[in-house]
Write a protein that holds these residues in place. Structure first.
Motif, mmCIF file in Angstrom:
data_model
loop_
_atom_site.group_PDB
_atom_site.id
_atom_site.type_symbol
_atom_site.label_atom_id
_atom_site.label_comp_id
_atom_site.label_asym_id
_atom_site.label_seq_id
_atom_site.Cartn_x
_atom_site.Cartn_y
_atom_site.Cartn_z
ATOM 1 N N PRO A 40 0.643 -0.776 0.138
ATOM 2 C CA PRO A 40 -0.289 -0.174 0.059
ATOM 3 C C PRO A 40 0.676 1.357 -0.066
ATOM 4 C CG PRO A 40 -0.658 -1.296 1.392
ATOM 5 C CD PRO A 40 0.078 -2.196 1.000
ATOM 6 N N LEU A 41 0.423 2.192 -1.071
ATOM 7 C CA LEU A 41 0.831 3.381 -0.707
ATOM 8 C C LEU A 41 0.167 4.506 0.548
ATOM 9 C CD1 LEU A 41 -0.164 5.025 -3.798
ATOM 10 C CD2 LEU A 41 2.924 4.004 -3.466
ATOM 11 N N ILE A 42 1.293 5.019 1.111
ATOM 12 C CA ILE A 42 1.425 5.934 2.260
ATOM 13 C C ILE A 42 1.507 7.437 2.443
ATOM 14 C CG2 ILE A 42 1.997 3.857 3.351
ATOM 15 C CD1 ILE A 42 4.676 5.046 3.483
ATOM 16 N N GLU A 43 0.709 8.241 3.157
ATOM 17 C CA GLU A 43 1.058 9.683 3.252
ATOM 18 C C GLU A 43 2.612 9.880 3.032
ATOM 19 O OE1 GLU A 43 -1.037 12.010 3.087
ATOM 20 O OE2 GLU A 43 -2.730 10.344 3.166
ATOM 21 N N ILE A 44 2.918 11.105 1.787
ATOM 22 C CA ILE A 44 4.591 11.205 2.171
ATOM 23 C C ILE A 44 4.933 10.935 3.263
ATOM 24 C CG2 ILE A 44 5.554 13.689 1.615
ATOM 25 C CD1 ILE A 44 4.689 12.005 -0.980
ATOM 26 N N GLY A 45 4.488 12.088 4.551
ATOM 27 C CA GLY A 45 5.708 12.143 5.430
ATOM 28 C C GLY A 45 5.536 10.617 6.789
ATOM 29 N N ALA A 46 4.685 9.962 6.295
ATOM 30 C CA ALA A 46 4.837 8.591 6.979
ATOM 31 C C ALA A 46 5.920 7.688 6.986
ATOM 32 C CB ALA A 46 3.469 7.663 6.223
ATOM 33 N N GLU A 47 6.458 6.803 7.903
ATOM 34 C CA GLU A 47 7.285 6.240 7.687
ATOM 35 C C GLU A 47 6.823 4.890 7.212
ATOM 36 O OE1 GLU A 47 10.604 5.414 9.192
ATOM 37 O OE2 GLU A 47 10.465 8.410 8.524
ATOM 38 N N PRO A 48 7.778 3.848 6.403
ATOM 39 C CA PRO A 48 7.215 3.089 5.568
ATOM 40 C C PRO A 48 7.812 2.024 6.993
ATOM 41 C CG PRO A 48 9.070 3.966 4.752
ATOM 42 C CD PRO A 48 8.733 5.468 5.763
ATOM 43 N N ALA A 49 7.015 0.647 6.285
ATOM 44 C CA ALA A 49 6.929 -0.560 7.104
ATOM 45 C C ALA A 49 8.293 -1.206 6.953
ATOM 46 C CB ALA A 49 6.245 -1.839 7.083
ATOM 47 N N ALA A 50 9.065 -1.990 8.007
ATOM 48 C CA ALA A 50 10.381 -1.829 8.215
ATOM 49 C C ALA A 50 10.477 -3.515 7.290
ATOM 50 C CB ALA A 50 11.032 -2.304 9.187
ATOM 51 N N GLY A 51 11.596 -3.731 6.845
ATOM 52 C CA GLY A 51 11.319 -5.354 6.016
ATOM 53 C C GLY A 51 11.030 -5.565 4.764
ATOM 54 N N LEU A 52 10.649 -4.464 3.970
ATOM 55 C CA LEU A 52 9.375 -4.797 3.166
ATOM 56 C C LEU A 52 10.258 -4.323 1.407
ATOM 57 C CD1 LEU A 52 6.171 -2.834 3.628
ATOM 58 C CD2 LEU A 52 6.782 -5.060 4.000
ATOM 59 N N SER A 53 10.268 -5.047 0.740
ATOM 60 C CA SER A 53 10.625 -4.585 -0.606
ATOM 61 C C SER A 53 9.477 -5.045 -1.832
ATOM 62 C CB SER A 53 12.148 -5.732 -1.167
ATOM 63 O OG SER A 53 11.258 -6.963 -1.018
ATOM 64 N N VAL A 54 10.566 -4.848 -2.947
ATOM 65 C CA VAL A 54 9.243 -4.741 -4.201
ATOM 66 C C VAL A 54 9.366 -5.859 -4.537
ATOM 67 C CG1 VAL A 54 9.094 -4.497 -6.971
ATOM 68 C CG2 VAL A 54 10.186 -2.529 -5.329
ATOM 69 N N ASP A 55 7.863 -6.228 -4.555
ATOM 70 C CA ASP A 55 7.144 -8.230 -4.633
ATOM 71 C C ASP A 55 7.391 -8.223 -6.706
ATOM 72 O OD1 ASP A 55 5.744 -10.001 -6.072
ATOM 73 O OD2 ASP A 55 4.497 -9.470 -4.292
ATOM 74 N N PRO A 56 8.412 -9.001 -6.599
ATOM 75 C CA PRO A 56 8.737 -9.069 -7.905
ATOM 76 C C PRO A 56 7.534 -9.001 -9.352
ATOM 77 C CG PRO A 56 10.231 -10.546 -6.710
ATOM 78 C CD PRO A 56 8.872 -9.556 -6.265
ATOM 79 N N ALA A 57 6.234 -9.623 -8.740
ATOM 80 C CA ALA A 57 5.387 -9.767 -9.887
ATOM 81 C C ALA A 57 4.769 -8.369 -9.834
ATOM 82 C CB ALA A 57 3.704 -9.887 -8.753
ATOM 83 N N PHE A 58 4.914 -6.567 -9.127
ATOM 84 C CA PHE A 58 4.150 -5.348 -9.409
ATOM 85 C C PHE A 58 5.884 -4.599 -9.109
ATOM 86 C CE2 PHE A 58 1.363 -7.672 -6.693
ATOM 87 C CZ PHE A 58 0.722 -7.558 -7.268
ATOM 88 N N GLY A 59 6.537 -5.367 -10.077
ATOM 89 C CA GLY A 59 7.978 -4.467 -10.686
ATOM 90 C C GLY A 59 7.924 -4.075 -12.011
ATOM 91 N N GLY A 60 8.380 -3.215 -12.193
ATOM 92 C CA GLY A 60 8.036 -2.526 -14.636
ATOM 93 C C GLY A 60 8.830 -1.207 -13.270
ATOM 94 N N GLY A 61 8.372 -0.528 -12.570
ATOM 95 C CA GLY A 61 8.857 0.562 -12.452
ATOM 96 C C GLY A 61 7.918 1.344 -12.608
ATOM 97 N N THR A 62 7.753 2.908 -12.262
ATOM 98 C CA THR A 62 6.940 4.092 -12.809
ATOM 99 C C THR A 62 7.301 5.396 -13.130
ATOM 100 O OG1 THR A 62 5.438 3.461 -10.435
ATOM 101 C CG2 THR A 62 5.284 5.360 -11.136
ATOM 102 N N LEU A 63 7.223 5.761 -13.977
ATOM 103 C CA LEU A 63 7.886 6.548 -14.792
ATOM 104 C C LEU A 63 7.397 8.404 -14.466
ATOM 105 C CD1 LEU A 63 7.298 4.422 -18.624
ATOM 106 C CD2 LEU A 63 9.126 4.883 -16.475
ATOM 107 N N LEU A 64 8.062 9.308 -14.135
ATOM 108 C CA LEU A 64 7.901 10.605 -13.738
ATOM 109 C C LEU A 64 7.353 10.704 -14.566
ATOM 110 C CD1 LEU A 64 9.088 12.863 -12.604
ATOM 111 C CD2 LEU A 64 10.743 12.901 -13.454
ATOM 112 N N GLY A 65 6.426 11.736 -14.204
ATOM 113 C CA GLY A 65 5.641 12.579 -15.046
ATOM 114 C C GLY A 65 4.592 11.929 -15.774
ATOM 115 N N LYS A 66 4.419 10.699 -15.923
ATOM 116 C CA LYS A 66 3.094 9.971 -16.459
ATOM 117 C C LYS A 66 1.673 9.839 -15.598
ATOM 118 C CE LYS A 66 5.117 8.348 -20.035
ATOM 119 N NZ LYS A 66 4.348 8.619 -21.868
#
Length: 107
Positions: A40-66
């Motif tokens: 899940p996305l979080i608010e800009i100022g919130a702290e991310p949960a520890a130990g998380l990494s990109v799930d390979p099924a949801f990799g591929g990236g997000t492009l700036l400005g799109k």
């Protein structure tokens, strides 16, 4: 823990697993489980949960400005203000880059 959220226009969110940041341009017509990299996305100022990494099924990236939308519902529009390694999704449904509208010919 994934959660369905009612998005608000102008909300600024960030990924917990990469550098992706987004702003909600249009919140859509229903609640959404907005994620990046499989988490899940979080608010800009919130702290991310520890130990998380990109799930390979949801990799591929997000492009700036799109702008991203659901494949079957363009009432949702998310603008990437920072790119990253994770892909945006609504739960398991990947968001797709919004196609630019062709400009009229200027003969």
């Amino acid at each position: 823990m994934h959660g369905v959220t009612t998005l608000k226009t102008g909300s600024r969110l960030r990924s917990q697993v990469c550098t992706t940041e987004v702003i909600v341009v249009r919140p859509g017509s229903r609640d959404i489980d907005l994620q990046c990299g499989g988490h899940p996305l979080i608010e800009i100022g919130a702290e991310p949960a520890a130990g998380l990494s990109v799930d390979p099924a949801f990799g591929g990236g997000t492009l700036l400005g799109k702008r991203y939308t659901l494949p079957d519902d363009d009432s949702l529009e998310i603008l990437a203000t920072k790119g990253g390694d994770g892909a945006l999704s609504d739960g398991t449904t990947a968001l797709v880059p919004k196609e630019a509208k062709p400009l009229p010919a200027s003969d």
